[in-house]
Design a protein around this motif. Structure first.
Motif, short mmCIF file in Angstrom:
data_model
loop_
_atom_site.label_atom_id
_atom_site.label_comp_id
_atom_site.label_asym_id
_atom_site.label_seq_id
_atom_site.Cartn_x
_atom_site.Cartn_y
_atom_site.Cartn_z
N VAL A 39 35.13 18.61 -30.33
CA VAL A 39 36.45 18.73 -29.67
C VAL A 39 36.22 19.29 -28.40
CG1 VAL A 39 37.19 20.53 -30.77
CG2 VAL A 39 38.72 19.03 -30.06
N LEU A 40 37.21 18.97 -27.26
CA LEU A 40 37.12 19.67 -26.14
C LEU A 40 38.77 19.86 -25.93
CD1 LEU A 40 35.05 17.88 -23.64
CD2 LEU A 40 34.59 20.25 -24.55
N ALA A 41 39.24 21.19 -25.51
CA ALA A 41 40.63 21.70 -25.34
C ALA A 41 40.67 22.09 -23.93
CB ALA A 41 41.22 22.58 -26.42
N PHE A 42 41.74 21.96 -23.43
CA PHE A 42 42.28 22.29 -21.97
C PHE A 42 43.52 22.98 -22.33
CE2 PHE A 42 44.63 22.07 -18.30
CZ PHE A 42 43.97 23.21 -17.41
N HIS A 43 43.63 24.40 -22.03
CA HIS A 43 45.10 25.04 -21.98
C HIS A 43 44.94 25.54 -20.71
CE1 HIS A 43 44.75 25.74 -26.69
NE2 HIS A 43 44.45 24.46 -26.33
N GLN A 44 46.37 25.59 -20.44
CA GLN A 44 46.83 26.56 -19.12
C GLN A 44 47.73 27.48 -19.71
OE1 GLN A 44 49.17 24.84 -15.68
NE2 GLN A 44 47.37 25.20 -14.69
N VAL A 45 47.48 28.57 -19.47
CA VAL A 45 48.30 29.77 -19.98
C VAL A 45 49.00 30.51 -19.04
CG1 VAL A 45 48.14 31.60 -21.63
CG2 VAL A 45 46.60 29.81 -21.96
N THR A 47 50.01 33.95 -17.51
CA THR A 47 50.13 35.21 -17.83
C THR A 47 50.93 35.88 -17.01
OG1 THR A 47 48.30 35.73 -15.88
CG2 THR A 47 47.42 34.97 -18.08
N GLU A 48 51.03 37.34 -17.26
CA GLU A 48 52.03 38.00 -16.15
C GLU A 48 51.78 37.79 -14.65
OE1 GLU A 48 52.10 42.19 -16.99
OE2 GLU A 48 51.96 41.72 -19.16
N ASP A 49 50.64 37.50 -14.26
CA ASP A 49 50.42 37.19 -12.88
C ASP A 49 50.60 35.71 -12.39
OD1 ASP A 49 49.99 40.10 -12.59
OD2 ASP A 49 47.82 39.93 -13.06
N GLN A 50 49.64 35.02 -13.08
CA GLN A 50 49.46 33.57 -12.83
C GLN A 50 49.20 32.62 -13.70
OE1 GLN A 50 46.49 34.15 -9.57
NE2 GLN A 50 44.99 34.19 -10.87
N PRO A 51 49.17 31.53 -13.65
CA PRO A 51 48.53 30.44 -14.75
C PRO A 51 47.04 30.56 -14.82
CG PRO A 51 49.87 29.17 -13.43
CD PRO A 51 49.79 30.68 -12.67
N VAL A 52 46.41 30.69 -15.94
CA VAL A 52 45.06 30.58 -16.07
C VAL A 52 44.69 29.46 -16.94
CG1 VAL A 52 43.05 31.97 -17.30
CG2 VAL A 52 45.07 33.35 -16.30
N ASP A 53 43.41 28.87 -16.36
CA ASP A 53 42.99 27.55 -17.16
C ASP A 53 41.99 28.18 -18.27
OD1 ASP A 53 44.55 26.16 -15.46
OD2 ASP A 53 42.86 25.56 -14.09
N LEU A 54 42.01 27.45 -19.28
CA LEU A 54 41.06 27.84 -20.53
C LEU A 54 40.33 26.52 -20.85
CD1 LEU A 54 39.93 29.97 -22.43
CD2 LEU A 54 42.08 29.92 -23.71
N LEU A 55 39.20 26.39 -21.00
CA LEU A 55 38.51 25.34 -21.58
C LEU A 55 37.68 25.76 -22.67
CD1 LEU A 55 37.69 22.23 -21.27
CD2 LEU A 55 35.60 22.77 -19.79
N ILE A 56 37.88 25.10 -23.90
CA ILE A 56 37.36 25.49 -25.19
C ILE A 56 36.70 24.06 -25.95
CG2 ILE A 56 38.14 25.99 -27.32
CD1 ILE A 56 40.71 27.25 -26.34
N GLY A 57 35.45 24.45 -26.31
CA GLY A 57 34.67 23.52 -26.68
C GLY A 57 34.62 23.75 -28.37
N GLY A 58 34.68 22.90 -29.27
CA GLY A 58 34.32 23.31 -30.76
C GLY A 58 33.75 22.18 -31.46
N ARG A 59 33.19 22.50 -32.63
CA ARG A 59 32.47 21.48 -33.44
C ARG A 59 33.17 21.80 -34.82
NH1 ARG A 59 26.16 21.46 -33.76
NH2 ARG A 59 26.83 23.67 -34.55
#
Length: 70
Positions: A39-45, A47-59
């Motif tokens: 699985v690949l997951a993309f999250h945009q979170v 934060t207090e300052d700005q959005p942060v992109d997060l890419l997660i890979g899992g099995r």
């Protein structure tokens, strides 16, 4: 259900939640099966300052079995 109850608070700072199931490998053995799923997951979170992109890979490694004919 405990996790489901807190899920809205966990997801609140997330602006984007996008999950892709990519490769699914299933090995059948009579009434049993073993699976390996990527699985690949993309999250945009936000934060207090700005959005942060997060890419997660899992099995995932799962085992399945037929019970009572189902």
């Amino acid at each position: 259900m405990d996790f489901i109850d807190v899920l809205p608070a966990i997801q609140k700072p997330k602006m984007i939640l996008h999950h892709n199931v990519t490769t699914v490998n299933i090995a059948l053995d009579g009434d049993y099966a073993a699976a390996e799923v990527y699985v690949l997951a993309f999250h945009q979170v936000q934060t207090e300052d700005q959005p942060v992109d997060l890419l997660i890979g899992g099995r995932y490694f799962d085992r399945y079995e037929k019970r009572a004919g189902v």
